[in-house]
Each structure stands twice: as C-alpha cells, then as structure tokens.
Design a protein around this motif. Structure first.
Motif, short mmCIF file in Angstrom:
data_model
loop_
_atom_site.label_atom_id
_atom_site.label_comp_id
_atom_site.label_asym_id
_atom_site.label_seq_id
_atom_site.Cartn_x
_atom_site.Cartn_y
_atom_site.Cartn_z
N MET A 40 0.84 -1.20 0.00
CA MET A 40 0.00 0.00 0.00
C MET A 40 0.87 1.25 0.00
O MET A 40 0.58 2.24 -0.69
N ILE A 41 1.95 1.22 0.77
CA ILE A 41 2.87 2.37 0.82
C ILE A 41 3.53 2.57 -0.54
O ILE A 41 3.65 3.69 -1.02
N THR A 42 3.96 1.47 -1.15
CA THR A 42 4.65 1.55 -2.44
C THR A 42 3.76 2.19 -3.50
O THR A 42 4.20 3.08 -4.25
N VAL A 43 2.51 1.75 -3.56
CA VAL A 43 1.58 2.32 -4.55
C VAL A 43 1.33 3.80 -4.26
O VAL A 43 1.32 4.63 -5.17
N ALA A 44 1.13 4.15 -3.00
CA ALA A 44 0.87 5.55 -2.64
C ALA A 44 2.06 6.44 -2.94
O ALA A 44 1.91 7.60 -3.35
N ALA A 45 3.27 5.90 -2.77
CA ALA A 45 4.49 6.69 -2.96
C ALA A 45 4.74 7.06 -4.41
O ALA A 45 5.57 7.93 -4.70
N ARG A 46 4.03 6.44 -5.33
CA ARG A 46 4.17 6.81 -6.74
C ARG A 46 3.75 8.25 -6.99
O ARG A 46 4.21 8.89 -7.93
N GLU A 47 2.85 8.75 -6.13
CA GLU A 47 2.36 10.12 -6.29
C GLU A 47 3.23 11.13 -5.54
O GLU A 47 2.88 12.30 -5.45
N GLY A 48 4.36 10.65 -5.01
CA GLY A 48 5.28 11.53 -4.29
C GLY A 48 5.76 10.86 -3.02
O GLY A 48 4.96 10.24 -2.31
N ALA A 49 7.03 10.98 -2.72
CA ALA A 49 7.62 10.28 -1.59
C ALA A 49 7.60 11.08 -0.29
O ALA A 49 8.10 10.62 0.73
N ASP A 50 7.05 12.28 -0.33
CA ASP A 50 7.01 13.15 0.85
C ASP A 50 5.62 13.11 1.47
O ASP A 50 4.64 13.52 0.85
N THR A 51 5.54 12.63 2.70
CA THR A 51 4.23 12.52 3.37
C THR A 51 3.60 13.87 3.66
O THR A 51 2.40 13.95 3.90
N GLU A 52 4.40 14.92 3.65
CA GLU A 52 3.85 16.26 3.89
C GLU A 52 2.97 16.71 2.73
O GLU A 52 2.04 17.49 2.92
N PHE A 53 3.28 16.22 1.54
CA PHE A 53 2.56 16.65 0.35
C PHE A 53 1.72 15.53 -0.27
O PHE A 53 0.92 15.79 -1.17
N ASN A 54 1.92 14.30 0.16
CA ASN A 54 1.19 13.15 -0.37
C ASN A 54 0.35 12.58 0.77
O ASN A 54 0.84 11.78 1.58
#
Length: 284
Positions: free
Chosen positions: A78-92
């Motif tokens: 789930m993290i890997t798929v979400a990180a495709r839209e950006g690796a920074d949790t502040e903006f993703n």
C-alpha cells in the motif's frame, strides 16, 4: 506400570502409597506429546516434556510471526503504490495515511522506508505494484467491494474469484456494484463514552458529512477531498484518531438473514487472508 507416591497421614507424616498407572495413547500415533499417564488414585501425570511444550510455543510464535509478516507485506505494498504520487508525506496525503497505518501496526521504520523508495522508483519492483478494485455479490445478495494491491493481476484475480465463488458469491462486472457505494473519507476516533456528544459536535464543526457513535468509538464520514483537513482539525483538538482512510461506504444498508451471515463472515475472512487484498467493504 507401578509408581511409588506418598500419602499424608493423620499425624502429619507421609507414608508410601502404591498406585498402578496406565499409559494412555494419544489420538494420533505420532502425537506422543499428548500421551497421559492415568493412575488408579484418580491422579493424572502429564507426560508432556519441556521440549514438547517449547515445540508448541515455538509453533504458536511462528504462526503469529507469519501472520504479522503477511500484514507487513500488505502494508508495504500500500505504501509503495501511494508513494508513486510523491515520496514526501507532507505533500502526499495518501502516502501519509498508509505510513500512519503501518506505524499503528508496529511496522519497522526500515520496512516503511524501503516501501517508499520502491514507490519512488528507487528499488526493485518499483513499478510492478498496482491497485485494483474488484466488485462482487456475496451470500444473500450482499454487495462487496474488494481493494487489492498486487504485482500480478492474474494471480490476484484468480485468488479473489476462487475465494468469492467458494463462499457462495460471484464476481460482478465493473460498476455493477460500485453504484451502491460512495467513496468517502473515514476517521475513527476513540474516546470516553461520556465524550460521545462532544466528539460528534466537534466532527460536524470540522466539516464531517456524517457522524455515528457506539459509545467509545465514533465514525466520522467526510468527502474524500476533506479527509485530510478534518483529520488535522480533530487531531489538533486533542482527539485520539484510531484510523483515517479512504473507504467504500454503502449508500443503503442491506439486510442479511441469520443463515447467510456466517457464510458472509467466511467470505470476508477468506478475502482478508489473501496476500493481495488490502481492504474489503460490504453494504451490511
């Protein structure tokens, strides 16, 4: 077999007591750990050794470790798929939700960072994972939305179809089930039962679409676009956020018979046990 035991006498001393005992075989010839020695004096001496106790404990630990490992795999995907839209949790925000869920399950920091790196294209299998949605009807006509994260669409489809059909359901065509649901933000807050009304009012003030409470937990429903803001406001007000995620919420509850409920429970459990399945929602 005869054992020499002791029996307390009236004067407080001990006298020898002979008891004839019999070795009772285990139900299975290889289950030697389960043999018991039964005595005529209605005493039982457990023949299970310390080694076999350790074997049982070790088996339980391995089972727990395997279950936790499977959960970590799902969370990492789930993290890997979400990180495709950006690796920074502040903006993703989607990534932040996935990371927060992983942390709530005590997933190691290194595992989380590796999953983010894969999603950002810095590791093996970075572009292999994808998120899929399956629609199905379960026992009693219950609508089921299944979210999967996988690196093999054929395997995922086959596993989901097998689980659904085995438990009295069928996969459905795209959008033939989804129309019964709204895609919403869901926030779950834990609180003292006396605070239920306060939490509900705070959630409404924060912009929630709907709020419902069962005493110690309050479910806050938001529009997808409002989830981040409402979560931030409620957390900032000091409320305990148990979970925040995107969820399929049924538009109208479906009634299921007592006879079909166990079948549905079996289906949901079977789907949850699949490595590729990340979430299951129904209209119950």
């Amino acid at each position: 077999m005869t054992l020499l035991s002791t029996n307390e006498s009236e004067n407080g001393g001990y006298s020898p007591l002979l008891a004839t005992c019999y070795l009772l075989p285990a139900k299975h010839p290889f289950d030697l750990d389960k043999n018991m020695i039964r005595c005529d004096q209605n005493n039982e001496i457990n023949a299970m050794s310390g080694h076999s106790k350790w074997a049982t404990t070790k088996h339980q630990k391995f089972a727990a470790d395997a279950k936790r490992g499977a959960a970590f795999t799902k969370l990492a995907n789930m993290i890997t798929v979400a990180a495709r839209e950006g690796a920074d949790t502040e903006f993703n925000f989607k990534l932040r939700l996935a990371v927060e869920k992983a942390k709530s399950h005590s997933m190691p920091k290194d595992n989380i960072e590796r999953a983010i790196a894969r999603g950002a294209g810095k590791g093996d299998g970075a572009h292999a994972m994808e998120e899929l949605t399956y629609e199905a009807y379960g026992p009693g006509g219950v609508a089921v939305m299944i979210t999967a994260v996988t690196d093999n669409k054929i395997r995922s489809y086959t596993d989901v179809r097998t689980a659904v059909t085995k438990h009295g359901g069928r996969l459905a065509d795209a959008r033939s089930v989804a129309y019964l649901f709204d895609h919403k933000g869901l926030i779950i807050i834990s609180h003292d039962p006396k605070m239920a009304d306060e939490v509900q009012l705070a959630a409404i003030d924060a912009g929630a679409d709907d709020v419902e409470s069962d005493g110690t937990l309050t479910r806050v429903i938001t529009a997808v676009k409002d989830l981040q803001r409402v979560q931030r406001d409620l957390a900032g007000a000091g409320y305990t956020i148990v979970e925040a995620k995107l969820e399929w919420i049924a538009k109208m509850p479906h009634q299921i018979s007592d006879a079909d409920q166990p079948k549905l429970d079996g289906l949901i459990e079977a789907l949850d046990n699949l490595d590729d399945v990340a979430d299951v929602a129904t209209n119950i």
